[in-house]
Design an enzyme around this catalytic site. Structure first.
Site, PDB file in Angstrom:
ATOM      1  N   GLY A  42       0.840  -1.036  -0.082  1.00 34.87           N
ATOM      2  CA  GLY A  42       0.101   0.168   0.042  1.00 34.87           C
ATOM      3  C   GLY A  42       0.842   1.311   0.063  1.00 34.87           C
ATOM      4  CB  ALA A  44       3.422   2.245   4.647  1.00 37.39           C
ATOM      5  CG  HIS A 266     -15.684   8.225   9.180  1.00 35.55           C
ATOM      6  ND1 HIS A 266     -16.750   8.857   8.982  1.00 35.55           N
ATOM      7  CD2 HIS A 266     -14.593   9.019   8.749  1.00 35.55           C
ATOM      8  CE1 HIS A 266     -16.392   9.831   7.892  1.00 35.55           C
ATOM      9  NE2 HIS A 266     -15.066   9.996   8.115  1.00 35.55           N
ATOM     10  NE  ARG A 337     -12.824  11.908  10.576  1.00 33.44           N
ATOM     11  CZ  ARG A 337     -11.864  11.218   9.461  1.00 33.44           C
ATOM     12  NH1 ARG A 337     -11.011  10.109   9.934  1.00 33.44           N
ATOM     13  NH2 ARG A 337     -11.783  11.687   8.336  1.00 33.44           N
ATOM     14  NE  ARG A 442      -6.667   8.218   9.888  1.00 34.42           N
ATOM     15  CZ  ARG A 442      -6.983   8.657   9.237  1.00 34.42           C
ATOM     16  NH1 ARG A 442      -7.011   9.871   8.550  1.00 34.42           N
ATOM     17  NH2 ARG A 442      -8.289   7.996   8.831  1.00 34.42           N
ATOM     18  CG  LEU A 448      -4.166   9.338   2.177  1.00 34.09           C
ATOM     19  CD1 LEU A 448      -4.731  10.288   1.169  1.00 34.09           C
ATOM     20  CD2 LEU A 448      -4.108   7.628   1.916  1.00 34.09           C
TER      21      LEU A 448
END
Lengths: 644, 223, 261
Positions: A42, A44, A266, A337, A442, A448
């Protein structure tokens, strides 16, 4: 063991520069003598594999997908933060650092977060150079938007597909190195164990998913970039194949697991529609800019609505409760959130939820449509509205959307030091796989950023420091540790196949997810967690005695793959519960009902819990040992968040 | 010059040959149609015979004729090579295929249409070209070979008229796809001009097919 | 249990599914019945139901590729009732929902068919040919670090937008599956035009298109005959215009590059 985070000395702003100077370098001619394994491709993983290969190391990259481009980084919608201050609106590296530490509810390491903010600016330059088609202004310069309640516009984006474009950029860099022969790519290869030789990570054991072949791979260092563990909950916005196996295997070989209970829920996802539900889909957070969240004021009305006796349009304005606007007049529908999620849950718990399951709240666009017209709304949110219509079969222009919170991201992960090295020397963890930068919560558009920061700009420096102290002699799979690890992997597969019970892997997974969501989800309490622990242990026993699989391990056997992952989730789930039980405070995504302010908001306990909980594996069915890394805050002042 | 052979043996290279020869053949169709319009002149075929005499004897035309042969040759040869390659690329076909829901019939059946046109072409060449060039035609009053009479009598036979009209329908459909497709293959695509190319392609296909089809019909029904 | 519509009626369906043990064996269509399928289910959730049933009965579940189930990863790839990704335009298999079908329907499910996409098992195919095409040149040759500032080279908005539209390709292979010729030109053209449009990609545009087309041919994909099935079935709407750009790039590269080989 004492955890040494290896944070460099000196002022915050100079730590990374100084550290880069102090790390040992590998002679350019010697780099080709070192092999590095990167697991996961991915953001990372692909960025790390490509960058390390560019430096001259021999890289072996592994993915269980058929192509590196399928990694779930691809699904990130919103954008990527960078402290470029292109908008002249007062952004800076320090501000991004500050926002991230505060957003994480002061449970992240200052030095790591500051470095993240520093390299964020390089990421954008790198991606642009790769041909990532970021959104542009008419003058041809890069466009920005504000995101996730930030007070500056620092988010770079490519429509609603930023993750896709960034991943394809990293994938292209990786592909280039594959073409040069510097990266050997192993697709459809699942890592099933880490091989530790004399206390150091020296290789991995993989299973080829097409023909079932078990393979040994050796290297001087191993980098895990295998993502998060949100799928412990069965239902999440993660991809179906996202799993914790690589990280969990590493944990069982000696890598500490940090803050496992920090999971992000979320608030704006499409609700569950039935038992068959296989995953949840996120609707971008930006919808809360114009949508109003509400539920019926009375339980009786909600009940009739759920039974289909009345319709949304039958509920008069005065019988609607816009609960976020009511409770948080200052922020209204734009509260963070975790707050939005918890309130939605509370409404549903009170019996005021909507949809036939009662597990949803309305996100209503009637006002904005009336004010600006449907066309203007379509301009802004057209693709999201279409996606919603496709999945639910309902038209959000005519009736309010139904939304419900869903598991989205895991802030916890393998414990790493400043160099991203785990507690096993030579084993590194990057991206969502590690715990490092987001604390207990986060911020939007930061995942990203962290994945690419780790892969492009951190690991290429820090891994050199370790390799420079490792002799460049070839590492082979001759050491008996390889054969041992392979034997363990084989035995485990055979055990799974030989149980021949009655229940499918998905069946167990769903039940685990239900336990986790109910007792270790949006709100947790000691009693529920203790109960969950017992339930998970029971379920794990049942799994190992009543699992049903067919076929062999020498072929593509997707149920077998699934079973191995569920087995690991069943262990990780218990650790999450342990961690949630041990953390007697509320912070970020971790909300303990016992530790709330009078208004029902999260109450931190900085005196006793300003630490990273790093769990140490001690053996099957043995309690894990809690190691604490105390967090020092020298540059930010710890405050209580308030959104009233 | 290996880069040249490599270019034209690549998939795109072969398509470029198809498109260039296709467009060239389109230009031939225009010339052929305009010339043949003389068939409609009510002069007992004198003008048409003058024209066909010119076409059969002029050295420039005779040279271009060979270019035309090459054009047909390459177009047909490449179509065979590409068809074979494309069939191999598919491998095992689908049990159920509903391509009609995603694309026009003629685009998927250019090979079939081309084969019909090829069969027609052979019959056509044998009947008119071969006999005019190598056979014995009676002279007309201007002492030109009387190809006109041959045309007129041929088009009094029903099966011949049917073959001709059917072939022109095939040609029309072949052109509907082929004309615009040639521009696409050559990379001549632009949001400003492509709609115009599409329109011209349709108009061209209909006019050419109708023009050629009108000749046998004219002779069969009105002569 | 339908979420939005408590009255949605469950369906019974007949599935005709391609089963194939592995790459080397012959496959065949096998019939299955699935019952009580909610119209709210996604197509893949319906297959999950089938697979859970099969596994419980001790039969092998049907292997198929999928992952994100939100239409972006490009893993899912089913040929449903004669159409790539099924009957709904602009939709991946995972985003197709059962409300598009009716009670009593028979649904045929096959893998993508192309020599360059060999079948791994059942409905799962090997699309690594796409990766090898990208490896042949689908990148800008820049190393990490040492690149200019992101705003150093302005890119006109309409160019950036067009490049983005080409870049949204998810690499699912529906273009190849739908094409009568099993041509990969829509896939290749999307990457070639994205990078040819952007100033960052222009530097290598000639070698890129030459190498990517050569690899595409080597993999055994067919030649484009401008049928348009690919674009019609593309779940993210990659335009045929890209193929024209690819052709143009190829022609001009061949005519002007310094590459004599």
């Amino acid at each position: 063991m004492i955890l040494d985070s290896k944070i460099p000395e000196g002022p915050l702003a100079e730590k990374w520069e100084k550290h880069k100077f102090n790390v040992k370098l590998v002679n350019p001619a010697n780099k080709r003598k070192y092999d590095i394994i990167v697991v996961g491709t991915g953001l990372a993983g692909a960025s790390a594999a490509a960058s390390l290969a560019e430096l001259g190391y021999n890289v072996k990259a592994f993915t269980f997908h058929d192509s590196p481009r399928r990694a779930h980084s691809i699904a990130a919608q919103g954008g990527i933060n960078a402290a470029k201050n292109y908008q002249n609106d007062g952004d800076s590296v320090f501000r991004l650092f500050y926002d991230t530490v505060k957003g994480g509810d002061y449970r992240a390491r200052e030095a790591n977060v500051y470095r993240l903010a520093q390299v964020s600016v390089n990421i954008i330059d790198q991606c642009v150079a790769q041909g990532v088609p970021f959104a542009r202004e008419y003058g041809g310069l890069l466009a920005n938007r504000s995101f996730g309640g930030a007070q500056v516009s620092r988010t770079f984006y490519a429509r609603g597909q930023t993750g896709q474009q960034l991943l394809l950029g990293a994938y292209s860099a990786l592909s280039r190195q594959v073409a040069y022969g510097k990266v050997k790519l192993y697709t459809r290869s699942e890592m099933l164990d880490v091989v530790v030789v004399d206390g150091k990570a020296r290789g991995i054991i993989t299973r080829n998913l097409i023909d079932g072949k078990i393979e040994q791979h050796s290297a001087h260092a191993v980098v895990l970039a295998t993502g998060g563990y949100g799928n412990v909950f069965y239902l999440s916005t993660n991809a179906k194949y996202s799993n914790a196996t690589a990280a969990w295997r590493a944990h069982k070989k000696g890598a500490y697991f940090a803050n496992p209970c920090f999971t992000q829920i979320h608030p704006t996802c499409i609700p569950v529609s039935g038992d068959y539900q296989s995953k949840l889909t996120l609707m971008s957070e930006s919808l809360r800019n114009d949508g109003r969240v509400w539920v019926p004021r009375d339980v009786a009305t909600a009940e009739r609505l759920r039974k289909g006796e009345i319709r949304v349009s039958d509920i008069p304005e005065e019988e609607r409760d816009y609960f976020l606007e009511r409770k948080y007049p200052a922020f209204g529908n734009l509260v963070p959130r975790d707050v939005a999620s918890r309130n939605a849950k509370q409404m549903c718990d009170e019996g005021r939820g909507v949809g036939s399951s009662g597990l949803a709240v309305y996100l209503d666009f009637a006002d904005i449509i009336k004010r600006t017209g449907a066309d203007a709304v379509a301009q802004k949110y057209g693709n999201l509205f279409d996606m919603y219509a496709k999945i639910t079969g309902e038209n959000p222009y005519e009736q309010p959307m139904r939304i419900y919170p869903a598991v989205h991201y895991t802030m916890g992960g393998l414990w790493v030091d400043y160099n991203l090295q785990t507690t096993i020397p030579g084993l590194y963890a990057t991206g969502e796989c590690n715990f490092s930068d987001h604390g207990a919560n986060r911020l939007g558009a930061s995942a990203l950023m962290q994945g690419l920061a780790d892969g492009y700009f951190v690991i290429p420096y820090t891994i050199g420091d370790y390799l420079a102290q490792t002799p460049p002699t070839p590492v082979t799979t001759q050491h008996p540790a390889f054969a041992e690890a392979e034997a363990e992997v084989r035995a485990r597969i055979q055990k799974l196949l030989s149980i021949n019970g009655t229940r499918t892997p998905d069946d167990f997974h769903k039940q685990l997810g239900h336990i986790m969501w109910e007792y270790c989800g949006m709100a947790r309490n000691a009693k529920g967690l203790a109960f969950a622990k017992q339930e998970i242990q029971k379920l794990r026993k049942e799994f190992w005695s009543d699992l049903k699989l067919v076929g062999t391990s020498e072929e593509l056997n997707q149920a077998l793959e699934k079973a191995g992952r569920v087995a690991d989730f069943l262990e990780l789930g218990e650790l999450m519960v342990d961690d949630a039980l041990a953390r007697n405070e509320s912070c970020g995504g971790h909300f303990r009902e016992e530790y709330a302010t009078e208004e029902g908001e999260a109450k931190r306990d900085d005196d006793n819990f300003a630490y990273v909980a790093a769990w140490q594996y001690t053996g099957d069915n043995q309690p894990e040992i809690l190691n604490k890394e105390d967090l020092q805050f020298e540059n930010v002042k710890l405050t209580q968040r308030s959104y009233k | 010059m290996s880069w040249i052979s490599k270019t034209f043996s690549s998939s795109i290279g072969r398509k470029i040959i198809m498109s260039i020869t296709g467009l060239f053949l389109c230009s031939f169709l225009v010339v052929h149609l305009i010339g043949n319009l003389q068939l409609f002149k009510d002069d007992g075929g004198q003008a048409f015979n003058v024209y066909s005499h010119f076409m059969g004897t002029n050295p420039i035309i005779r040279t271009v004729e060979w270019v035309l042969v090459l054009g047909f040759g390459f177009h047909i040869y490449e179509s065979f090579v590409l068809t074979r390659r494309n069939k191999t690329a598919r491998g095992n076909g689908y049990v159920t295929d509903h391509a009609e829901q995603n694309s026009p019939w003629q685009s998927r059946n250019m090979g079939l249409l081309g084969t019909i046109i090829l069969i027609f072409l052979l019959v056509h060449l044998y009947n008119f070209f071969y006999r005019a060039r190598f056979g014995e035609l009676d002279p007309d009053i201007n002492n030109n070979d009387d190809l006109y009479t041959l045309v007129a009598t041929s088009f009094k036979q029903l099966w011949y008229v049917i073959l001709y009209v059917a072939a022109q329908v095939a040609l029309g459909y072949h052109l509907v796809h082929g004309f615009r497709s040639a521009f696409q293959t050559l990379g001549l695509n632009h949001r400003k001009y492509t709609p115009a190319i599409k329109f011209v392609g349709y108009a061209f296909s209909v006019l050419v097919a109708a023009g050629f089809a009108s000749m046998p019909l004219y002779f069969y029904f009105f002569k | 249990m339908a979420g939005s519509n408590p009255n949605a009626k469950p369906m019974n369906l007949t599935l005709k599914v391609w089963r194939q043990k592995n790459r080397t064996t012959q496959g065949q269509i096998v019939d299955y019945q699935v019952k009580d399928i909610s119209p709210e289910m996604s197509f893949l959730e319906m297959l999950d139901v089938l697979n859970e049933d099969l596994l419980r009965r001790g039969d092998e579940p049907v292997a198929f590729d999928h992952d994100c189930r939100e239409g972006i990863c490009g893993s899912c790839n089913l040929f449903i009732n004669g159409r790539a990704h099924g009957p709904e335009a602009g939709t991946t298999t995972c985003q197709l929902h059962m409300r598009k079908f009716s009670d009593g329907d028979t649904i045929t499910i096959e893998p993508w068919r192309a020599s360059a996409f060999p079948v791994n098992k059942d409905l799962s195919v090997d699309r690594s040919a796409f990766d090898r095409i990208i490896q042949a040149g689908g990148y800008v040759s820049v190393n990490t670090g040492g690149v200019p500032d992101g705003n150093e080279i302005p890119v006109p908005k309409d160019i950036a937008d067009r490049a983005f539209e080409a870049a949204t390709c998810i690499g699912c292979g529906a273009c190849v599956a739908a094409c009568k010729n099993a041509s990969a030109m829509l896939f290749v053209s999307a990457k070639v035009s994205q990078l040819a449009l952007l100033p960052q990609g222009k530097v290598e545009r000639k070698t890129r298109v030459e190498n990517m087309v050569a690899q595409m041919d080597k993999e055994g994909f067919g030649a484009c005959s401008n049928i348009g099935s690919c674009a019609a079935e593309c779940p993210v709407g990659i335009s045929l215009e890209n193929i024209a750009i690819l052709n143009r790039e190829f022609l001009s590269a061949k005519a002007t590059s310094n590459n004599l080989a």
